[in-house]
Scaffold this motif. Structure first.
Motif, PDB file in Angstrom:
ATOM      1  N   GLU A 212      -2.190 -17.835 -10.669  1.00 53.88           N
ATOM      2  CA  GLU A 212      -0.914 -18.513 -10.863  1.00 53.88           C
ATOM      3  C   GLU A 212       0.247 -17.556 -10.628  1.00 53.88           C
ATOM      4  OE1 GLU A 212      -0.994 -20.292 -14.742  1.00 53.88           O
ATOM      5  OE2 GLU A 212      -2.711 -21.543 -14.181  1.00 53.88           O
ATOM      6  N   LYS A 213       0.039 -16.320 -11.040  1.00 55.67           N
ATOM      7  CA  LYS A 213       1.112 -15.339 -10.900  1.00 55.67           C
ATOM      8  C   LYS A 213       0.594 -14.147 -10.098  1.00 55.67           C
ATOM      9  CE  LYS A 213       3.986 -13.105 -13.925  1.00 55.67           C
ATOM     10  NZ  LYS A 213       3.434 -12.133 -14.728  1.00 55.67           N
ATOM     11  N   LEU A 214       1.309 -13.824  -9.028  1.00 56.03           N
ATOM     12  CA  LEU A 214       0.812 -12.756  -8.160  1.00 56.03           C
ATOM     13  C   LEU A 214       1.401 -11.389  -8.497  1.00 56.03           C
ATOM     14  CD1 LEU A 214       0.758 -14.461  -4.645  1.00 56.03           C
ATOM     15  CD2 LEU A 214      -1.164 -13.925  -6.127  1.00 56.03           C
ATOM     16  N   ASP A 215       2.487 -11.371  -9.265  1.00 54.12           N
ATOM     17  CA  ASP A 215       3.131 -10.088  -9.550  1.00 54.12           C
ATOM     18  C   ASP A 215       2.424  -9.367 -10.697  1.00 54.12           C
ATOM     19  OD1 ASP A 215       4.878 -10.675  -7.589  1.00 54.12           O
ATOM     20  OD2 ASP A 215       6.571 -11.168  -8.898  1.00 54.12           O
ATOM     21  N   PHE A 216       2.056  -8.113 -10.458  1.00 52.88           N
ATOM     22  CA  PHE A 216       1.481  -7.276 -11.514  1.00 52.88           C
ATOM     23  C   PHE A 216       2.484  -6.162 -11.789  1.00 52.88           C
ATOM     24  CE2 PHE A 216      -2.121  -9.453  -9.731  1.00 52.88           C
ATOM     25  CZ  PHE A 216      -2.958  -9.680 -10.804  1.00 52.88           C
ATOM     26  N   LYS A 217       3.516  -6.503 -12.565  1.00 55.00           N
ATOM     27  CA  LYS A 217       4.639  -5.558 -12.687  1.00 55.00           C
ATOM     28  C   LYS A 217       4.270  -4.298 -13.473  1.00 55.00           C
ATOM     29  CE  LYS A 217       8.417  -8.345 -11.281  1.00 55.00           C
ATOM     30  NZ  LYS A 217       9.180  -9.527 -11.605  1.00 55.00           N
ATOM     31  N   GLY A 218       3.197  -4.388 -14.270  1.00 52.96           N
ATOM     32  CA  GLY A 218       2.791  -3.234 -15.075  1.00 52.96           C
ATOM     33  C   GLY A 218       2.381  -2.027 -14.253  1.00 52.96           C
ATOM     34  N   VAL A 219       1.969  -2.263 -13.001  1.00 53.06           N
ATOM     35  CA  VAL A 219       1.531  -1.131 -12.178  1.00 53.06           C
ATOM     36  C   VAL A 219       2.630  -0.666 -11.227  1.00 53.06           C
ATOM     37  CG1 VAL A 219      -0.919  -1.704 -12.346  1.00 53.06           C
ATOM     38  CG2 VAL A 219       0.426  -2.651 -10.452  1.00 53.06           C
ATOM     39  N   ARG A 220       3.816  -1.275 -11.329  1.00 51.32           N
ATOM     40  CA  ARG A 220       4.924  -0.846 -10.464  1.00 51.32           C
ATOM     41  C   ARG A 220       5.756   0.233 -11.151  1.00 51.32           C
ATOM     42  NH1 ARG A 220       7.323  -6.614  -8.103  1.00 51.32           N
ATOM     43  NH2 ARG A 220       5.325  -7.443  -7.384  1.00 51.32           N
ATOM     44  N   GLY A 221       6.663   0.817 -10.386  1.00 47.09           N
ATOM     45  CA  GLY A 221       7.605   1.759 -10.975  1.00 47.09           C
ATOM     46  C   GLY A 221       7.169   3.200 -10.832  1.00 47.09           C
ATOM     47  N   MET A 222       8.044   4.110 -11.309  1.00 44.05           N
ATOM     48  CA  MET A 222       7.872   5.525 -11.013  1.00 44.05           C
ATOM     49  C   MET A 222       7.319   6.346 -12.184  1.00 44.05           C
ATOM     50  SD  MET A 222       8.397   5.908  -7.879  1.00 44.05           S
ATOM     51  CE  MET A 222       8.649   4.499  -6.789  1.00 44.05           C
ATOM     52  N   ASP A 223       6.789   5.689 -13.233  1.00 40.16           N
ATOM     53  CA  ASP A 223       6.114   6.472 -14.273  1.00 40.16           C
ATOM     54  C   ASP A 223       4.905   7.175 -13.657  1.00 40.16           C
ATOM     55  OD1 ASP A 223       7.906   5.609 -16.118  1.00 40.16           O
ATOM     56  OD2 ASP A 223       6.630   4.022 -16.946  1.00 40.16           O
ATOM     57  N   GLY A 224       4.650   8.400 -14.085  1.00 40.10           N
ATOM     58  CA  GLY A 224       3.593   9.200 -13.463  1.00 40.10           C
ATOM     59  C   GLY A 224       2.220   8.578 -13.581  1.00 40.10           C
ATOM     60  N   ILE A 225       1.906   8.050 -14.766  1.00 37.30           N
ATOM     61  CA  ILE A 225       0.645   7.346 -14.972  1.00 37.30           C
ATOM     62  C   ILE A 225       0.970   5.984 -15.559  1.00 37.30           C
ATOM     63  CG2 ILE A 225      -1.539   7.298 -16.251  1.00 37.30           C
ATOM     64  CD1 ILE A 225      -1.526  10.360 -16.165  1.00 37.30           C
TER      65      ILE A 225
ATOM     66  N   PHE B 237       0.794  -1.228   0.000  1.00 38.43           N
ATOM     67  CA  PHE B 237       0.000   0.000   0.000  1.00 38.43           C
ATOM     68  C   PHE B 237       0.829   1.284   0.000  1.00 38.43           C
ATOM     69  CE2 PHE B 237      -4.684  -0.025   0.996  1.00 38.43           C
ATOM     70  CZ  PHE B 237      -4.892  -1.306   0.533  1.00 38.43           C
ATOM     71  N   CYS B 238       2.101   1.163   0.425  1.00 39.40           N
ATOM     72  CA  CYS B 238       2.858   2.402   0.600  1.00 39.40           C
ATOM     73  C   CYS B 238       3.597   2.830  -0.662  1.00 39.40           C
ATOM     74  CB  CYS B 238       3.819   2.278   1.766  1.00 39.40           C
ATOM     75  SG  CYS B 238       5.065   1.009   1.548  1.00 39.40           S
ATOM     76  N   ALA B 239       3.558   2.024  -1.719  1.00 36.07           N
ATOM     77  CA  ALA B 239       4.252   2.426  -2.945  1.00 36.07           C
ATOM     78  C   ALA B 239       3.235   2.629  -4.055  1.00 36.07           C
ATOM     79  CB  ALA B 239       5.262   1.364  -3.362  1.00 36.07           C
ATOM     80  N   THR B 240       3.498   3.554  -4.949  1.00 31.71           N
ATOM     81  CA  THR B 240       2.572   3.774  -6.054  1.00 31.71           C
ATOM     82  C   THR B 240       2.341   2.471  -6.812  1.00 31.71           C
ATOM     83  OG1 THR B 240       2.240   4.854  -8.188  1.00 31.71           O
ATOM     84  CG2 THR B 240       4.510   4.669  -7.443  1.00 31.71           C
TER      85      THR B 240
END
Lengths: 160, 581
Positions: free
Chosen positions: B443-456, B419-422
């Motif tokens: 099967e896969k819990l990682d949703f890497k598309g919503v991680r990282g520091m891009d603004g949107i 919850f603490c990271a965008t």
């Protein structure tokens, strides 16, 4: 000090017309502020908010500009505009002392208006009457070679 | 891109055309001091600290603003440059109150540091000084313009990064002052209480309202049962206040420190982040199934964001999830379920939270945040206040053994921690929603598309039942504004949007440790702290909110099921437009 802002339907209509004329014109914020001041005499927060909305800028930007340029008033102007010249010649001849006396008399600082809306005090730059230093103007009328003791007579004429 | 060759203090370096001298110098391993420059936020060139000599130029050049050209020779430390910087600093000090001994930023002040480095005489120029009243008529922030150096970093953050425009430079010349329209307090303006201006301030002109005395008063009151809950971001931030590198997770030591302060129970708000996912995830599924529901649904856990939407987009309040934030759910659960279970009168309970956030100070006093009849949360302090409290109580985080959160409510999933990271709320929600939609685990819990520091960030997600939803994530309110404008224009293509007010999310919240610009300009603090969060997630045993055993207990024993009548009464809230200047 707080003043009540009065907005007549005529004034409102005039300002709306200004906004229509300036709609979509790039860099029209200053123009809108000048025209608004022509209509109301000063720029109260209510008018700044309308300008901000019309020009699509934050109200803080309007306020920042209004307080940066000497041409804008953010308080209503009194019936009589008292300008005391603090140019070099007048200052050397003692206009600073005269300004202090006027401040005491009117109970306001330069840039402000008395509560009865009668006088607005302004400390001005050189107004070009150095030969008459020190000088003061009241609604454009020049009072030269001033001495502190002259003030009673002069202000008596304006009812203060 | 075209390359140019320049020399910095005689060191040859090749950089892209258009590079700032400051950055070219960095590449040559030469450090240039700055005060007003903040990477990606502002380079006004107003402070004159970064001046350098350029061969052939008559005057000194501001290196944060001027760019390199082929063959340029730059000298960063000549006597002329040093003398200029020293005079600049002494002139700043001549209109500064210099109350360093009692300043909240002492030892962490960019002006103090430079004044020492340049051997400044703080009283060299004695003359007129401005004297301003301290502005503190709001519950979260204090502005002391007697310390302000007019760098305008706070203005740039408020206007450019957050698009809030609550403050600006007013008046002129020596009388120039940073503030709000007609001198109004921030509480009257559109200020959302995000606190990013505090973090941008190089000196002590901006700081949070300190509530640490209230906390100690409650702890020392034998009549009170004092519970503390910590936000996920605090454990990856507070270590910095005690000398740990940026991005160090000190959860165990933090728990021990809280226990030593004397709290009766030490719990984790990550647990109610899981609860938020249960409620918000269910709400999302209900909205997706209801043809009349307002979509996209917007997350509601960032109080700065709530202040923003209530002020600037009141017409979109129907899109906002009705869920309280994890902090408020935490207080609500403590004073209802936990109070009943333990036989404690909620009137005698004091719930304290430690948050990376200044806006939380506005959230605790909102309407509809008192499920038990008493405020859900009584006192909230920032990570910085927490560190201050520890120092005052002579508790050195570095020397503590690791502790564990109290049973039985101390358990949480690493989804709650995200919850603490965008992107983290989105990822946690997707893990649960995609699973509970038909009871089958992902099967896969990682949703890497919503991680990282891009603004949107945006992604299309397969729910487990064959449906696809489009989601978006925005951090910084200027980015939130873009997504809200789309919704307003009827052009939004998303079903679910996560918004966090602060750049990078809560890890970089307005209440987190202050990082000096000399560090901010060189490393991405947000990414370092976020890495600590995702590292914990990678190793965690429980990675989905609905698998947290506490959830089963809470719903079986108390709430029935997510979005039940009782859950609505205790865990959800209402919004109303805020009418501001």
């Amino acid at each position: 000090m707080s003043y009540q802002f009065i907005d007549t339907p005529e004034q409102k209509k005039k300002l709306d017309k200004v906004f229509v004329e300036l709609k979509g014109v790039p860099g029209s914020l200053m123009k809108a502020m000048q025209k608004a001041q022509d209509i109301y005499g000063y720029l109260p927060i209510e008018i700044m908010q309308r300008i901000a909305t019309a020009c699509n800028v934050p109200v803080e930007e309007v306020y920042g500009i209004a307080t940066f340029y000497a041409q804008f008033n953010i308080e209503p102007m009194g019936k009589y505009k008292v300008g005391i010249c603090l140019g070099t010649a007048c200052y050397v001849k003692g206009s600073g002392v005269i300004l202090d006396k006027i401040k005491e008399r009117l109970h306001i600082e330069p840039g402000h208006t008395t509560e009865d809306m009668k006088f607005t005090l302004e400390a001005t730059r050189c107004i070009g009457c150095c030969g008459l230093a020190p000088v003061m103007t009241i609604n454009g009328e020049v009072h030269g070679n001033l001495k502190p003791e002259d003030l009673d007579t002069i202000f008596a004429k304006y009812g203060a | 891109m075209k390359q140019v060759n320049v020399k910095i203090n005689g060191i040859p370096v090749t950089v892209d055309a258009g590079t700032r001298i400051l950055d070219a110098a960095k590449k040559a391993g030469v450090n240039i001091p700055t005060l007003c420059y903040l990477k990606d936020v502002t380079n006004e060139g107003s402070c004159r600290m970064c001046v350098v000599e350029v061969a052939g130029a008559k005057n000194l050049v501001t290196s944060c603003f001027a760019t390199v050209r082929e063959g340029m020779e730059v000298f960063t430390n000549t006597p002329k440059v040093i003398a200029s910087r020293k005079t600049t600093l002494e002139l700043i000090l001549s209109n500064h109150d210099q109350k360093c001994l009692s300043c909240v930023r002492s030892t962490n002040c960019e002006l103090q540091k430079l004044a020492l480095e340049y051997g400044c005489d703080s009283y060299k120029y004695q003359g007129e000084k401005n004297s301003y009243p301290i502005q503190d008529k709001n519950p979260y922030l204090i502005r002391d313009n007697n310390k302000c150096i007019l760098c305008r970093r706070c203005v740039a953050v408020c206007n450019k990064v957050q698009s809030v425009n609550a403050i600006g430079a007013n008046n002129r010349g020596f009388k120039t002052e940073i503030g709000s329209v007609f001198g109004h307090d921030l509480a009257d303006t559109g200020c959302v209480a995000c606190g990013q201006c505090i973090k941008a301030c190089p000196v002590g002109a901006l700081y949070e309202k300190d509530d640490t005395d209230q906390v100690m008063k409650a702890i020392l009151d034998p009549e009170k049962f004092v519970i503390v809950g910590t936000a996920p971001a605090v454990r990856v931030g507070v270590g910095e206040e005690f000398g740990y590198p940026i991005g160090t997770d000190v959860e165990g030591k933090m728990v021990t420190a809280l226990r030593r302060l004397g709290f009766d129970k030490v719990f984790d708000v990550n647990m109610t982040a899981d609860l938020t996912i249960m409620e918000e995830g269910t709400e999302l599924l209900e909205r997706l199934n209801d043809p009349n529901a307002k979509l996209p649904m917007l997350t509601s856990c960032s109080p700065g964001w709530i202040n923003f939407i209530e002020t600037f987009y009141p017409d979109l309040l129907g899109n906002l999830s009705s869920c309280k934030s994890p902090q408020q759910m935490f207080g609500a659960v403590m004073k209802t379920y936990y109070a009943e279970k333990m036989g404690i009168d909620p009137a005698k309970m004091v719930v304290v939270t430690v948050m990376p956030c200044t806006a939380k100070k506005t959230e605790v006093i909102r309407d509809h945040q008192n499920a038990s009849g008493y405020p859900d949360v009584d006192i909230t302090i920032t990570t910085r206040e927490f560190a201050r409290l520890l120092r005052r109580q002579s508790i050195d985080l570095r020397n503590l053994e690791d502790g564990m959160f109290d049973d039985p409510l101390g358990q949480s999933s690493s989804a709650g921690h995200l919850f603490c990271a965008t992107g983290g709320v989105m990822e946690a929600a997707l893990r649960t929603v995609a699973s509970i939609v038909n009871g089958k685990n992902l099967e896969k819990l990682d949703f890497k598309g919503v991680r990282g520091m891009d603004g949107i960030k945006e992604a299309t997600v397969n729910l487990n039942d064959g449906r696809k939803i489009r989601v978006a994530v925005a951090h910084s309110l200027s980015n939130a504004r873009k997504l809200m404008d789309q919704i307003r224009a009827g052009k939004s293509k998303y079903q679910f949007i996560e918004i966090m007010a602060c750049p990078g999310g809560c890890i970089n919240g307005g209440g987190q440790p202050i990082v000096p610009s000399q560090v901010l300009n060189n490393v991405d603090v947000r990414a370092l702290r976020a890495k600590a969060v995702y590292d914990r997630d990678k190793k965690a045993a429980i990675r989905q909110s609905h698998e947290n055993p506490v959830m089963k207990v809470l719903y079986d024993e108390y709430f029935g099921k997510p979005n039940s009548h009782k859950a609505h009464k205790i865990l959800h809230t209402e919004y109303k437009p805020q009418n501001k200047l």
